[in-house]
Design a protein around this motif. Structure first.
Motif, PDB file in Angstrom:
ATOM      1  N   GLU A 260       0.818  -1.197   0.066  1.00 49.65           N
ATOM      2  CA  GLU A 260       0.184  -0.166  -0.068  1.00 49.65           C
ATOM      3  C   GLU A 260       0.910   1.107  -0.057  1.00 49.65           C
ATOM      4  O   GLU A 260       1.795   1.024   0.656  1.00 49.65           O
ATOM      5  CB  GLU A 260      -0.812  -0.156   1.209  1.00 49.65           C
ATOM      6  N   PRO A 261       0.296   2.220  -0.511  1.00 46.09           N
ATOM      7  CA  PRO A 261       1.321   3.611  -0.697  1.00 46.09           C
ATOM      8  C   PRO A 261       1.154   4.098   0.654  1.00 46.09           C
ATOM      9  O   PRO A 261       0.300   4.232   1.463  1.00 46.09           O
ATOM     10  CB  PRO A 261       0.574   4.448  -1.798  1.00 46.09           C
ATOM     11  N   HIS A 262       2.205   5.126   0.907  1.00 47.29           N
ATOM     12  CA  HIS A 262       2.146   5.889   1.935  1.00 47.29           C
ATOM     13  C   HIS A 262       1.016   6.854   2.068  1.00 47.29           C
ATOM     14  O   HIS A 262       0.913   7.710   1.363  1.00 47.29           O
ATOM     15  CB  HIS A 262       3.403   6.452   2.394  1.00 47.29           C
ATOM     16  N   VAL A 263       0.128   6.725   3.210  1.00 48.11           N
ATOM     17  CA  VAL A 263      -0.940   7.606   3.193  1.00 48.11           C
ATOM     18  C   VAL A 263      -0.995   8.523   4.397  1.00 48.11           C
ATOM     19  O   VAL A 263      -0.969   7.986   5.533  1.00 48.11           O
ATOM     20  CB  VAL A 263      -2.220   6.763   3.021  1.00 48.11           C
ATOM     21  N   PRO A 264      -1.167   9.785   4.317  1.00 49.59           N
ATOM     22  CA  PRO A 264      -1.022  10.346   5.566  1.00 49.59           C
ATOM     23  C   PRO A 264      -2.201  10.394   6.615  1.00 49.59           C
ATOM     24  O   PRO A 264      -3.015   9.883   6.041  1.00 49.59           O
ATOM     25  CB  PRO A 264      -0.969  12.186   5.075  1.00 49.59           C
ATOM     26  N   SER A 265      -1.807  10.482   7.816  1.00 48.67           N
ATOM     27  CA  SER A 265      -2.839   9.972   8.886  1.00 48.67           C
ATOM     28  C   SER A 265      -3.857  11.153   8.951  1.00 48.67           C
ATOM     29  O   SER A 265      -3.368  12.352   8.601  1.00 48.67           O
ATOM     30  CB  SER A 265      -2.289   9.913  10.153  1.00 48.67           C
ATOM     31  N   ALA A 266      -5.010  10.793   9.198  1.00 45.30           N
ATOM     32  CA  ALA A 266      -5.980  11.789   9.458  1.00 45.30           C
ATOM     33  C   ALA A 266      -5.995  12.348  10.635  1.00 45.30           C
ATOM     34  O   ALA A 266      -6.659  13.505  10.872  1.00 45.30           O
ATOM     35  CB  ALA A 266      -7.500  10.813   9.277  1.00 45.30           C
ATOM     36  N   HIS A 267      -5.116  11.783  11.398  1.00 44.16           N
ATOM     37  CA  HIS A 267      -4.985  12.300  12.732  1.00 44.16           C
ATOM     38  C   HIS A 267      -3.501  13.225  12.790  1.00 44.16           C
ATOM     39  O   HIS A 267      -2.686  12.674  12.835  1.00 44.16           O
ATOM     40  CB  HIS A 267      -4.803  11.217  13.952  1.00 44.16           C
ATOM     41  N   THR A 268      -3.939  14.422  13.019  1.00 42.82           N
ATOM     42  CA  THR A 268      -2.618  15.208  12.864  1.00 42.82           C
ATOM     43  C   THR A 268      -1.797  15.114  14.271  1.00 42.82           C
ATOM     44  O   THR A 268      -0.831  15.688  14.265  1.00 42.82           O
ATOM     45  CB  THR A 268      -3.115  17.019  12.581  1.00 42.82           C
ATOM     46  N   ASP A 269      -2.671  14.877  15.168  1.00 37.18           N
ATOM     47  CA  ASP A 269      -1.788  14.751  16.537  1.00 37.18           C
ATOM     48  C   ASP A 269      -1.133  13.148  16.562  1.00 37.18           C
ATOM     49  O   ASP A 269      -0.496  12.888  17.515  1.00 37.18           O
ATOM     50  CB  ASP A 269      -2.737  14.818  17.637  1.00 37.18           C
ATOM     51  N   ARG A 270      -1.239  12.382  15.554  1.00 35.64           N
ATOM     52  CA  ARG A 270      -0.661  10.961  15.518  1.00 35.64           C
ATOM     53  C   ARG A 270       0.203  11.023  14.219  1.00 35.64           C
ATOM     54  O   ARG A 270      -0.381  10.254  13.361  1.00 35.64           O
ATOM     55  CB  ARG A 270      -1.839  10.082  15.464  1.00 35.64           C
ATOM     56  N   PRO A 271       1.260  11.475  14.136  1.00 36.52           N
ATOM     57  CA  PRO A 271       2.313  11.447  12.930  1.00 36.52           C
ATOM     58  C   PRO A 271       2.608   9.894  12.887  1.00 36.52           C
ATOM     59  O   PRO A 271       2.789   9.104  13.600  1.00 36.52           O
ATOM     60  CB  PRO A 271       3.377  12.467  13.322  1.00 36.52           C
ATOM     61  N   GLY A 272       3.087   9.937  11.652  1.00 37.44           N
ATOM     62  CA  GLY A 272       3.772   8.541  11.128  1.00 37.44           C
ATOM     63  C   GLY A 272       5.059   8.477  11.753  1.00 37.44           C
ATOM     64  O   GLY A 272       5.709   9.336  12.388  1.00 37.44           O
TER      65      GLY A 272
END
Length: 307
Positions: free
Chosen positions: A10-22
């Protein structure tokens, strides 16, 4: 999972949780970090069912591709597995989910006796406890056989699995750790769980926590292997693994109920650990029992049978 390449396609998808970074991939794959820890490879996937199950399959199919201290970590586990086949799922990027391939040998390349493997999950608990104290300012305790607690609530679970014997060589151990990092109260899998965020940790940076745990685990693990898996030997220039575990284990000295295989149950006083890391429990008749597997519940005084 493709046995040749266990990473998600799967491609890297930014998290919808801005307070939960990758996870910071660059920091985790930094050559100096990998070299210092002895990590042979570090794979990061966006999502998987279980990092432990992925590595069990990969090592079984292509054992030569997975050396000692090969690491797989996931941003999101959808079917994490614990003891007694329990399953759970945490929100994306709210936890540290990591599994490591272990092929325990001494510095001379001699296999560590397999009877010492029972200490590996306890060694991981010690390493994680140190990481939480030094990196997040959180004091944790160990609950036998493989839970890490903060203020009596479970913050992490550990699962060690032996891979099948393929070519007659010593089996690998897959060691998985799941640490609750940023879960809110309503996201906890059970009411008796907790997270670093809920415990007021000084950081919830999963990259820093993962690096801290892996560094400490690798150092203790290598020392344990070089001591031929002897839990009574000094570890990494300090106390033995046996002493480190006992000093941090909140189970000892408590009244406990042990749920044993075969739907059996034992209530008694948890007195100590034996040389294999098994829990010794003295029942109300004064008989000592060796508990090698099973769930243990800490009892209050009114539940112990003495009240």
């Amino acid at each position: 999972m493709d046995a040749e390449q266990p990473e998600s396609s799967e491609p890297h998808v930014p998290s919808a949780h801005t307070d939960r970074p990758g996870l910071d991939r660059q920091a985790l794959l930094e050559p100096d970090f990998l070299s210092a820890t002895g990590i042979s490879q570090l794979n990061i996937v966006e999502s998987t069912g279980s990092t432990n199950q992925d590595l069990v399959r990969a090592v079984t199919v292509e054992p030569k591709k997975w050396a000692d201290l090969a690491v797989l970590t996931a941003e999101h586990q959808t079917a994490a597995r614990g003891r007694l086949d329990r399953h759970w799922e945490s929100p994306e990027r709210s936890a540290v989910s990591v599994s490591v391939v272990l092929r325990p040998v001494t510095a001379d390349g001699m296999p560590v006796p397999t009877q010492s493997y029972s200490w590996i999950s306890l060694l991981a608990a010690v390493a994680l406890r140190e990481a939480l104290q030094e990196t997040a300012g959180v004091t944790a305790e160990i609950k036998w056989p493989n839970d890490v607690l903060v203020n009596g609530r479970k913050i992490a679970g550990i699962l060690a699995q032996m891979t099948p014997l393929g070519d007659g060589s010593v089996p690998a151990v897959i060691l998985g750790v799941g640490l609750n990092v940023s879960l809110a109260e309503d996201e906890l899998p059970v009411p008796t769980a907790t997270s670093l965020a809920l415990e007021g940790a000084t950081t919830t940076d999963r990259t820093a926590l993962l690096k801290s745990y892996l560094s400490r685990f690798a150092r203790l693990y290598r020392s344990f292997c070089n001591a031929e898996g002897d839990p009574a030997a000094g570890l990494a220039g300090g106390q033995s693994l046996h002493k480190r575990v006992e000093s941090a284990m909140v189970t000892l000295g408590r009244e406990v109920r042990a749920h044993l295989p075969g739907d059996n149950e034992l209530v008694g006083h948890a007195s100590r650990l034996d040389e294999h890391g098994s829990l010794l429990v003295v029942d109300h008749g004064g008989r000592e029992h060796v508990i090698t597997a099973g769930d243990v519940v800490h009892l209050r005084a009114t539940e112990s049978g003495y009240a």
